[in-house]
Design an enzyme around this catalytic site. Structure first.
Site, PDB file in Angstrom:
ATOM      1  CG  HIS A   1      -1.879   1.149   1.275  1.00 27.62           C
ATOM      2  ND1 HIS A   1      -3.227   0.965   1.535  1.00 27.62           N
ATOM      3  CD2 HIS A   1      -1.722   2.483   1.108  1.00 27.62           C
ATOM      4  CE1 HIS A   1      -3.842   2.135   1.514  1.00 27.62           C
ATOM      5  NE2 HIS A   1      -2.938   3.081   1.269  1.00 27.62           N
TER       6      HIS A   1
ATOM      7  CG  HIS B   1      -0.808   7.083  -0.928  1.00 32.56           C
ATOM      8  ND1 HIS B   1      -2.044   7.225  -1.512  1.00 32.56           N
ATOM      9  CD2 HIS B   1      -1.012   6.388   0.209  1.00 32.56           C
ATOM     10  CE1 HIS B   1      -2.967   6.650  -0.754  1.00 32.56           C
ATOM     11  NE2 HIS B   1      -2.367   6.130   0.299  1.00 32.56           N
ATOM     12  CG  LEU B   2       4.934   5.613  -5.770  1.00 35.78           C
ATOM     13  CD1 LEU B   2       5.407   4.830  -6.990  1.00 35.78           C
ATOM     14  CD2 LEU B   2       6.131   6.016  -4.917  1.00 35.78           C
ATOM     15  NE  ARG B   3       0.541  11.958  -2.029  1.00 38.71           N
ATOM     16  CZ  ARG B   3      -0.449  11.475  -1.304  1.00 38.71           C
ATOM     17  NH1 ARG B   3      -1.421  10.756  -1.852  1.00 38.71           N
ATOM     18  NH2 ARG B   3      -0.493  11.692  -0.014  1.00 38.71           N
TER      19      ARG B   3
ATOM     20  CG  ASN C   1      -5.100   8.564  -3.121  1.00 43.02           C
ATOM     21  OD1 ASN C   1      -4.047   8.075  -3.501  1.00 43.02           O
ATOM     22  ND2 ASN C   1      -5.234   9.134  -1.933  1.00 43.02           N
TER      23      ASN C   1
ATOM     24  CE  LYS D   1      -7.860   1.871  -0.594  1.00 41.77           C
ATOM     25  NZ  LYS D   1      -6.854   2.867  -0.301  1.00 41.77           N
TER      26      LYS D   1
ATOM     27  CG  HIS E   1      -9.968   4.198   3.325  1.00 40.80           C
ATOM     28  ND1 HIS E   1      -8.762   4.867   3.425  1.00 40.80           N
ATOM     29  CD2 HIS E   1     -10.710   4.617   4.384  1.00 40.80           C
ATOM     30  CE1 HIS E   1      -8.785   5.664   4.489  1.00 40.80           C
ATOM     31  NE2 HIS E   1      -9.959   5.534   5.087  1.00 40.80           N
TER      32      HIS E   1
ATOM     33  CG  HIS F   1      -4.895   2.039   5.741  1.00 41.98           C
ATOM     34  ND1 HIS F   1      -6.241   1.951   5.976  1.00 41.98           N
ATOM     35  CD2 HIS F   1      -4.755   2.817   4.645  1.00 41.98           C
ATOM     36  CE1 HIS F   1      -6.878   2.656   5.067  1.00 41.98           C
ATOM     37  NE2 HIS F   1      -6.003   3.182   4.235  1.00 41.98           N
TER      38      HIS F   1
ATOM     39  CG  LEU G   1      -7.691  10.254   7.772  1.00 38.91           C
ATOM     40  CD1 LEU G   1      -8.498  11.001   6.714  1.00 38.91           C
ATOM     41  CD2 LEU G   1      -8.516  10.063   9.040  1.00 38.91           C
TER      42      LEU G   1
ATOM     43  CG  ASP H   1      -1.620   4.699   4.089  1.00 44.04           C
ATOM     44  OD1 ASP H   1      -1.687   5.157   2.931  1.00 44.04           O
ATOM     45  OD2 ASP H   1      -2.397   5.055   5.001  1.00 44.04           O
TER      46      ASP H   1
ATOM     47  CG  HIS I   1      -0.007  15.117   2.329  1.00 43.24           C
ATOM     48  ND1 HIS I   1      -0.949  15.383   1.359  1.00 43.24           N
ATOM     49  CD2 HIS I   1      -0.414  13.973   2.922  1.00 43.24           C
ATOM     50  CE1 HIS I   1      -1.884  14.448   1.360  1.00 43.24           C
ATOM     51  NE2 HIS I   1      -1.586  13.565   2.304  1.00 43.24           N
TER      52      HIS I   1
ATOM     53  CB  ALA J   1      -4.908  12.425   6.543  1.00 45.10           C
TER      54      ALA J   1
HETATM   55  C1  NCD Z   1      -3.621   8.960   2.254  1.00 50.81           C
HETATM   56  C2  NCD Z   1      -3.203  10.033   1.239  1.00 50.81           C
HETATM   57  O1  NCD Z   1      -2.666  11.048   1.656  1.00 50.81           O
HETATM   58  O2  NCD Z   1      -3.382   9.810   0.037  1.00 50.81           O
HETATM   59  N1  NCD Z   1      -3.602   9.530   3.558  1.00 50.81           N
HETATM   60  C3  NCD Z   1      -3.506   8.858   4.725  1.00 50.81           C
HETATM   61  O3  NCD Z   1      -3.606   9.470   5.779  1.00 50.81           O
HETATM   62  N2  NCD Z   1      -3.309   7.559   4.765  1.00 50.81           N
HETATM   63  C4  NCD Z   1      -4.968   8.437   1.870  1.00 50.81           C
HETATM   64  C5  NCD Z   1      -5.307   7.139   2.554  1.00 50.81           C
HETATM   65  O4  NCD Z   1      -4.676   6.100   2.327  1.00 50.81           O
HETATM   66  O5  NCD Z   1      -6.256   7.140   3.356  1.00 50.81           O
HETATM   67 ZN    ZN Z   2      -3.303   5.026   1.703  1.00 51.22          ZN
END
Ligand code: NCD
Ligand code: ZN
Length: 348
Positions: A14, A16-18, A42, A99, A136, A174, A219, A247, A251, A263
């Site tokens: 899990h 997030h690479l943006r 996302n 997802k 989620h 998560h 989150l 996860d 940011h 988050a």
């Molecule tokens: C994640 C995000 O920033 O994309 N944030 C987080 O707090 N985990 C989104 C997510 O996985 O809920």
């Molecule tokens: Zn996530």
């Protein structure tokens, strides 16, 4: 005395690479230690179609020239998703999973699902075709307290979905509660769970006592200590239904340190040393390889990695960069709040 620990090269189930400058800046942090990762969809706008997943995968690979890293793509499920496109993308090897975000549950989840009745046919088609669903697991009902949203989700949404679609493979992403751990343990087949690095380390006191710590806000939000202990118990137990999904969710500091902070905890840089420290404290270093490299691959039906990662225990605490400078701005690296002695000495 120096100790070393050589593991099968780990995967992150899990991540997030943006995109854009953020992707360029943070992707190497994961690729350095991990062979593969399940890439969350996302983005803004979200990755909904097979074609979009293919294009995003190209952008990720372009950000990691010369690396052997394999992004395992996912599609973002919307009420308008096209089941035929999902299944074709899965058959073509373009995506590994889909997802499900309840609409409004977390960062960039506005296009998520409001009524599960509206995706029932898609979930049935996915079950039939063997496409796993990453979930989620939080309700968004404003009447439900944020600390209860995961437990309520299990009863109101997840269990009904699994009963209605018995062949569907589900990964509860998560997990943060003893309730979720117990629910996963109660299932005989078709249900697994990812556990993050940070939820093994912090509880809600770390977030809120002595001042609010925006870099510990994520989150699902960290819960009370008894829940952290349940997650730790599951992670070190050797139970093959639980595996690492960091996860890691970058940011910029500007977006975290403000009146309405985003988050997400960014753990890509130091996850493996932190996990070695956590598992060592539990006398469970022999279970680390299963958690980071075997259980998830086996659950997804992927071949285990052939490479290795070696960690070395130093007598003196090691340090990590406090932040990663990216073209989008600085991103603070998760600080566990305790001394860490392990470092990655070789990845191959
Ligand atoms: C994640 C995000 O920033 O994309 N944030 C987080 O707090 N985990 C989104 C997510 O996985 O809920
Ligand atoms: Zn996530």
């Amino acid at each position: 005395m120096t100790r070393t620990l050589t593991l099968t090269r780990p995967d992150d189930f899990h991540l997030h690479l943006r995109d854009g400058a953020m992707l360029q800046g943070i992707a190497p942090e994961t690729a350095r230690d991990f062979a593969r990762a399940i890439i969350m969809p996302n983005l803004v706008p979200p990755v909904v179609t097979g074609a979009q997943a293919g294009a995003y995968r190209e952008r990720i690979m372009a950000a990691l020239p010369g690396s052997g890293f394999t992004p395992l793509m996912t599609l973002y499920l919307t009420e308008a998703s096209d089941a035929a496109d999902i299944i074709a993308a899965h058959r073509a090897g373009l995506i590994t999973a889909v997802k499900l975000y309840p609409a409004g549950a977390t960062t960039n989840s506005g296009s998520g699902v409001s009524s599960f009745e509206n995706v029932r046919a898609t979930l049935e088609a996915m079950a039939e075709a063997g496409v796993p669903l990453c979930v989620h697991g939080e309700v968004t009902d404003p009447a439900v307290d944020i600390f209860d949203r995961e437990a309520v989700f299990i009863d109101r949404v997840l269990d009904p979905i699994r009963r209605a679609t018995p062949g569907l493979t589900v990964i509860m992403e998560h997990v943060t509660t003893a309730d979720a751990v117990a629910y996963v343990q109660s299932a005989t087949t078709g249900l697994g769970a990812t556990i993050t690095t940070h939820h093994l380390i912090i509880n809600r006191n770390h977030l809120l006592v002595g001042g609010i710590r925006p870099h510990y806000y994520c989150l699902p939000v960290a819960k009370r200590e008894s829940h952290r202990l349940a997650l730790l118990g599951a992670a070190v137990s050797g139970d093959r239904r639980f595996f690492l999904g960091t996860d890691s969710a970058p940011h910029t500091d500007e977006a975290k340190e403000c009146a309405c902070g985003c988050a997400g905890c960014f753990t890509a840089t130091n996850t493996m040393p932190l996990l070695a420290e956590v598992f060592e404290r539990e006398n469970a270093l022999d279970r680390l390889e299963g958690f980071v490299a075997h259980h998830g691959a086996d659950f997804y039906g992927l071949k285990r990695n052939t490479g290795t990662l070696t960690l070395t225990r130093q007598d003196q605490p090691v340090t990590f960069p406090a932040r990663i400078e990216t073209g989008a701005g600085p991103v603070t690296v998760f600080d566990p709040g305790f001394a860490v002695h392990w470092q990655v000495s070789r990845a191959g």
